[in-house]
Design an enzyme around this catalytic site. Structure first.
Site, PDB file in Angstrom:
ATOM      1  N   TYR A   1      53.491  71.563  83.814  1.00 51.58           N
ATOM      2  CA  TYR A   1      53.950  70.176  83.718  1.00 51.58           C
ATOM      3  C   TYR A   1      53.743  69.364  84.999  1.00 51.58           C
ATOM      4  O   TYR A   1      53.345  68.191  84.923  1.00 51.58           O
ATOM      5  CB  TYR A   1      55.402  70.130  83.246  1.00 51.58           C
ATOM      6  CG  TYR A   1      55.502  70.269  81.745  1.00 51.58           C
ATOM      7  CD1 TYR A   1      55.444  69.150  80.920  1.00 51.58           C
ATOM      8  CD2 TYR A   1      55.602  71.520  81.148  1.00 51.58           C
ATOM      9  CE1 TYR A   1      55.513  69.269  79.544  1.00 51.58           C
ATOM     10  CE2 TYR A   1      55.659  71.656  79.764  1.00 51.58           C
ATOM     11  CZ  TYR A   1      55.615  70.521  78.970  1.00 51.58           C
ATOM     12  OH  TYR A   1      55.655  70.648  77.598  1.00 51.58           O
TER      13      TYR A   1
ATOM     14  N   GLU B   1      60.699  73.954  74.476  1.00 48.55           N
ATOM     15  CA  GLU B   1      59.727  75.041  74.413  1.00 48.55           C
ATOM     16  C   GLU B   1      60.336  76.375  74.822  1.00 48.55           C
ATOM     17  O   GLU B   1      59.997  77.423  74.248  1.00 48.55           O
ATOM     18  CB  GLU B   1      58.515  74.698  75.281  1.00 48.55           C
ATOM     19  CG  GLU B   1      57.657  73.602  74.656  1.00 48.55           C
ATOM     20  CD  GLU B   1      56.755  72.903  75.650  1.00 48.55           C
ATOM     21  OE1 GLU B   1      56.500  73.476  76.735  1.00 48.55           O
ATOM     22  OE2 GLU B   1      56.309  71.770  75.349  1.00 48.55           O
TER      23      GLU B   1
ATOM     24  N   GLN C   1      44.330  77.180  65.872  1.00 49.89           N
ATOM     25  CA  GLN C   1      45.479  77.499  65.029  1.00 49.89           C
ATOM     26  C   GLN C   1      45.011  77.680  63.581  1.00 49.89           C
ATOM     27  O   GLN C   1      44.192  76.881  63.092  1.00 49.89           O
ATOM     28  CB  GLN C   1      46.539  76.398  65.082  1.00 49.89           C
ATOM     29  CG  GLN C   1      47.334  76.342  66.375  1.00 49.89           C
ATOM     30  CD  GLN C   1      46.578  75.732  67.529  1.00 49.89           C
ATOM     31  OE1 GLN C   1      45.845  74.771  67.363  1.00 49.89           O
ATOM     32  NE2 GLN C   1      46.739  76.304  68.718  1.00 49.89           N
TER      33      GLN C   1
ATOM     34  N   PHE D   1      47.047  67.235  63.082  1.00 51.92           N
ATOM     35  CA  PHE D   1      47.022  67.046  64.522  1.00 51.92           C
ATOM     36  C   PHE D   1      46.499  65.644  64.803  1.00 51.92           C
ATOM     37  O   PHE D   1      45.397  65.294  64.419  1.00 51.92           O
ATOM     38  CB  PHE D   1      46.117  68.061  65.220  1.00 51.92           C
ATOM     39  CG  PHE D   1      46.065  67.845  66.708  1.00 51.92           C
ATOM     40  CD1 PHE D   1      46.995  68.447  67.539  1.00 51.92           C
ATOM     41  CD2 PHE D   1      45.132  66.994  67.281  1.00 51.92           C
ATOM     42  CE1 PHE D   1      46.977  68.221  68.907  1.00 51.92           C
ATOM     43  CE2 PHE D   1      45.112  66.754  68.632  1.00 51.92           C
ATOM     44  CZ  PHE D   1      46.033  67.379  69.449  1.00 51.92           C
TER      45      PHE D   1
END
Length: 402
Positions: free
Chosen positions: A95, A137, A203, A394
């Site tokens: 991050y 998360e 995915q 997405f």
């Protein structure tokens, strides 16, 4: 909590983000990959080339700015992104890297308009937003079966149709598979794809119901003539991965799941390979809630590409009949005589109104973007409430809901 002045400054930049958001995020990714090329092993290259990643990030930043004083308003978007991050192995240490490059991108695009006061406010806001993502998360990581990726053996590889193969995956360490909710996906990490320098992660929805000793994914091969970047991993699996080989797999993730606490009617609408999460939902609903009304609609090209049709037929025999309708956009001559065919053409409003027993149902949609756009518009035209329409996609929700 952020101080009042920071909130006011961030909210004042909303019009700027609306105008320059995609330019800022495009510059952000340029900087990110120049400074940290190792992150190319995480990000989806296809979504980068198509501009989806940039647009999705721009919309997320814009929404965060609008709701900076009440981030709970964008919780659904946060959850969707957090699931994706968890499936990719994003960690808290990523991050600060993102924050540094995002602030630099804002400066580069806005120039002198990006005053020190604005950059300082956005630095504080980013830390606040990042903390919300990290906390979400971390909860997902704690609930997952394992962190990062672990090896699974391809126990079976089954050709389901002209362009679809199913892969049955079992843990190399012999441990039970982690549970999952019907509709969720796993990430597959591939190294050594011919002609590719970086690892690629994609995915794939789990196409069978929970409770089995394996995970199953059903993968569509992309025609090489189409030159679609999203086909790199799928085609690699088709062409190079065989029974007995290993694949690196993440624990199941995703928030596109059917509500098993409800008894409301369910309508599942699939386009092509988009049936995979819906088939998992269908099997689970029939096993756990056999009396709950469920209707399954599937639109695709023709029988050559109709994967897993016999599986749906067997489910109807085993669990009792339920409405099952198929639309072929380009039916073969023999299709018109087959048992898995109900309509020539696409899923449209007229057909929905003819075959769906009750419009007051919960709708779950998955398929190509144009199909989902058309179905979403049809349902809204019919008067279905937006909160009853669920889909897996997405990118910006506006690309479906516009």
């Amino acid at each position: 909590m952020l101080d009042k002045q920071t909130i006011e400054i961030v909210k004042a930049t909303v019009p700027v983000l609306e105008s320059h958001g995609t330019a800022i995020t495009t510059r952000f990714y340029q900087l990110l990959f120049q400074r940290h090329p190792e992150l190319l092993n995480i990000f989806n290259h296809a979504n980068q080339k198509q501009g989806r990643q940039q647009t999705a990030l721009a919309n997320t930043v814009y929404a965060a700015a609008v709701h900076i004083d009440r981030l709970e308003a964008i919780l659904p978007a946060v959850m969707q992104i957090a699931h994706k991050h968890r499936s990719l192995g994003i960690q808290p240490e990523h991050y600060p890297i993102v924050g540094e490059n995002l602030l630099q991108a804002i400066q580069d695009v806005l120039g002198e308009a990006a005053t020190a006061e604005i950059i300082n406010a956005w630095g504080k806001a980013y830390e606040y937003i990042a903390a919300a993502f990290i906390q979400t998360e971390q909860r997902l990581y704690q609930a997952a079966g394992w962190v990062d990726f672990k090896n699974f053996i391809v126990k079976r590889k089954v050709k389901e149709s002209e362009d679809v193969c199913s892969f049955y995956l079992e843990p190399e360490d012999g441990q039970p598979v982690a549970p999952f909710a019907p509709g969720q996906y796993i990430s597959i990490k591939c190294t050594g794809i011919p002609g590719e320098t970086h690892e690629h992660i994609r995915q794939y929805s789990l196409s069978d119901e929970p409770g089995k000793p394996f995970y199953r994914i059903s993968v569509k091969r992309i025609d090489a003539l189409q030159d679609k970047p999203e086909g790199k991993v799928s085609n690699y699996l088709h062409q190079h991965i065989n029974e007995g080989e290993l694949l690196a797999v993440s624990a199941p993730a995703g928030d596109f799941t059917v509500d098993l606490e409800s008894d409301e009617p369910v309508v599942l609408i699939a386009g092509g390979i988009g049936q995979t999460p819906l088939l998992s939902m269908l099997k689970t609903l029939r096993r756990q809630q056999p009396n709950r009304p469920v209707t399954f609609l599937h639109g695709l090209q023709n029988s050559r590409f109709h994967a897993l049709a016999d599986e749906v037929k067997a489910l109807r025999s085993a669990s009792g009949p339920f409405p099952y309708f198929v639309a072929y956009s380009n039916p073969l001559a023999e299709d018109r005589l087959g048992e898995h065919f109900d309509k020539a053409g696409f899923v449209d409003l007229e057909w929905l109104q003819a075959v769906v027993p009750d419009k007051n149902a919960d709708y779950y949609i998955c398929g190509p973007q144009p199909m989902m756009q058309a179905v979403y518009r049809a349902l809204r035209t019919w008067g279905v409430a937006p909160e009853r329409i669920h889909y897996e996609f997405f990118g910006p929700k506006g690309m479906i809901e516009s």
